[in-house]
Design a protein around this motif. Structure first.
Motif: not given
Length: 625
Positions: A42-48, A156-160, A319-325
């Motif tokens: 996930t970290v590599l993905y966000e870096t890219a 995502d919850l951990i990386v955000w 995205r934090l809000i989107d995870t509400a659903t």
């Protein structure tokens, strides 16, 4: 409305405790290592993703300066990054699916071990005091939904938080404090609104899942009882019942989607607002003259990169809000699974009380015929007889009083009898006179109200004591599994020895069940896809259960109306074989013919003594030949 329906479930302290409890139960070394790998990807993905976001600004600058070399350099860089991010995204989704499988394996393993321990499966499904709704759905569908939804958002919850910190810093450097401050205000406003809307939805998600379970259970019941319903012409009643449950489900769903309308409207509104908030924030330094010294191409690059960072920072919030659903589904199943864990007394972390056979390996490997290694610790303790072992005493009732569980109704009082190696005891009486209740206490399914029940042999070992219940109990799988039940045939490609095969075939022939061998091609271990309880008649089912009894050859057999569906000739054959094998037995039945095969009769009748609190009384008589 019952207690569960009237309770309100939301994101509160109770939810947090249950959520942490479930995570503790799912925790194991393999899952932690897979999640660590997921975080790394996930970290590599966000870096890219960050580098791709910066390329748009470089394009603006290259086109503004008409620099073809820089343009093609950025194009090659973009293509390489796109290939990398595509691979990283697919890898991330693959690892998320692996996490889901590991979580489901771990959580299900723990739940099942505790579900089948101490006869909790009986208490929670049958006992009126502890009966719980839709345990099957909680152990299957709810666990599946919880693990699947959580695995999609856990990384995502951990990386955000780290992403938010990174983009906050970048935005501060380029724009100043107005950048992160504007994003934070936007996030807090959206969160405050969505928090209240989520709580309104969560309770109805819980109710919907419960109503779905009730509706599904009704269809399962109709499938299992189809013949009885057809014979008794109960279709109209069952249709009425099914429609009622379905309409109740739809009513809850209608209220749920009405509340989801407000939540989704809020989520989508803030998603779209996020696309223009970045320009509103950037307009402050632009119109304030902060970038007046830049050339047009450089300003275009700055605007592109700044809006990307602001939009990505807002995106992290949204995205934090989107995870509400998504989290409402997690929240509803969290409460339902959390309740199941509480009912089953499942502790967090590693369970030191589990034996090796209770571990997760039982879900993957099997080696030989062996007994399921789960202790049913509910009164079935036995202790060595303090007197001489020559007496071969198996159990003893002393002044036992039996009540209906969760009731003050006394079925029988001061009951005393024993069973030893010579016992051939018949418990007789009219229907409803507590005959089966005596066997329930003997087995330990019910507790004696007073008095004592001593067991001198292990009642959980089918090679020592075997019960045949009034309704024949057959399982799924091969013919061998019907015969070896409750032992687990773990063959793993190995064959039964010739003596075992001949022994089983002898008993099958003795009880006129050769047609079953024909159906399986004379292969005892052949997997079958039919339902034995449906394809066999009641008499065939009872005879197959006696094949099981003769195969295990216990020292004591307890038979509850176990020959009620077979002929008198077959009944004689069964009891003669029991005597031939020197198996002591306690029978329960009302057939007059049964007395011929017993030495004593414990006769239970309706009490005539008005001063006696018990509704039944008993006598024990010798049967004279």
């Amino acid at each position: 409305m019952d207690a569960d329906m009237s309770q309100t479930f939301s994101f509160d302290v109770r939810f947090a405790k249950r959520f942490v409890h479930i995570l503790a139960v799912m925790r194991n070394g393999r899952t932690l290592s897979v999640i660590s790998y997921l975080l790394f990807v996930t970290v590599l993905y966000e870096t890219a993703a960050y580098n791709i976001g910066m390329i748009t600004g470089s394009y603006y600058k290259a086109l503004g300066n008409k620099d073809s070399h820089e343009f093609w350099t950025q194009t090659i860089k973009a293509v390489v990054l796109i290939v990398i991010i595509a691979m990283l995204k697919s890898t991330k989704e693959y690892i998320s699916s692996t996490v889901y499988i590991e979580w489901r394996r771990s959580l299900t393993a723990r739940l099942l071990v505790h579900y089948f321990r101490d006869r909790r499966y009986y208490d929670l499904n049958v006992s009126s005091e502890r009966r719980k709704d839709n345990l099957d759905q909680r152990l299957t569908q709810d666990v599946d939904l919880f693990c699947k939804q959580l695995s999609l958002i856990i990384a995502d919850l951990i990386v955000w938080p780290f992403l938010i910190a990174f983009y906050t810093y970048k935005t501060w450097v380029v724009i100043g404090y107005i950048g992160p401050l504007g994003c934070l205000i936007f996030f807090l406003c959206s969160t405050a609104i969505n928090k209240g809307l989520i709580s309104l939805v969560l309770h109805f998600v819980y109710l919907q899942q419960r109503a779905e379970g009730d509706y599904r259970f009704q269809h399962t019941r109709v499938r299992n009882e189809a013949e009885s319903i057809a014979i008794q012409r109960g279709a109209a009643f069952e249709l009425h019942k099914t429609r009622h449950l379905f309409h109740r489900l739809l009513a809850i769903q209608e209220r749920l989607i009405l509340r989801e309308l407000g939540l989704k409207s809020s989520v989508y509104m803030f998603d779209y607002l996020g696309s223009i908030v970045s320009f509103i924030i950037l307009s402050v330094p632009v119109f304030g003259g902060k970038y007046d010294n830049l050339f047009a191409a450089d300003l275009s690059q700055l605007i592109s990169q700044s809006t990307f960072m602001i939009m990505y920072l807002i995106n992290c919030f949204t995205r934090l809000i989107d995870t509400a659903t998504t989290f409402t589904a997690v929240g509803g199943t969290t409460h339902r699974i959390g309740e199941a864990l509480e009912w089953l007394n499942v502790g967090g972390g590693g369970d030191r009380t589990l034996k090796p056979a209770d571990s997760d390996d039982d879900f993957r490997h099997s080696t030989q015929l062996s007994h399921v290694n789960i202790l049913e610790d509910s009164g079935d303790h036995f202790r060595p007889l303090s007197r001489s072992s020559d007496s071969k005493m198996y159990c003893q009732f002393t002044n036992v009083t039996i009540k209906v569980p969760d009731s003050d109704r006394v079925l029988i009082s001061r009951l005393s009898f024993s069973a030893n190696s010579q016992t051939r005891l018949l418990i007789a009486g009219e229907s409803g006179t507590a005959k089966t209740s005596i066997l329930r206490v003997l087995r330990g399914v019910w507790r004696e109200t007073s008095g004592s029940v001593e067991r001198y042999v292990p009642f959980d070992e089918p090679k020592m004591v075997l019960f045949l219940s009034q309704k024949p109990l057959l399982t799924t799988g091969s013919l061998l599994e019907q015969i070896s039940y409750p032992l687990i045939p773990r063959l793993n490609g190995r064959q039964l020895d010739d003596h075992q095969v001949e022994q089983i075939k002898h008993y099958i022939d003795l009880l006129d069940l050769n047609s079953l061998l024909d159906r399986v091609g004379h292969e005892l271990t052949r997997p079958v896809d039919w339902n034995w309880s449906v394809c066999l008649s009641p008499g065939e089912q009872q005879r197959l259960c006696f094949v099981r009894l003769f195969y295990h050859r216990p020292v004591l057999a307890v038979l509850d109306e176990s020959t009620s569906a077979v002929s008198l000739a077959m009944e004689r054959r069964v009891y003669e074989e029991l005597q031939k094998l020197d198996i002591a037995y306690v029978s329960c039945g009302h057939r007059q013919s049964l007395e011929e095969y017993h030495r004593q009769v414990l006769r239970v009748t309706e009490s005539q003594n008005m001063l006696d609190a018990a509704v039944n009384e008993y006598t024990i008589d010798e049967i004279m030949r």
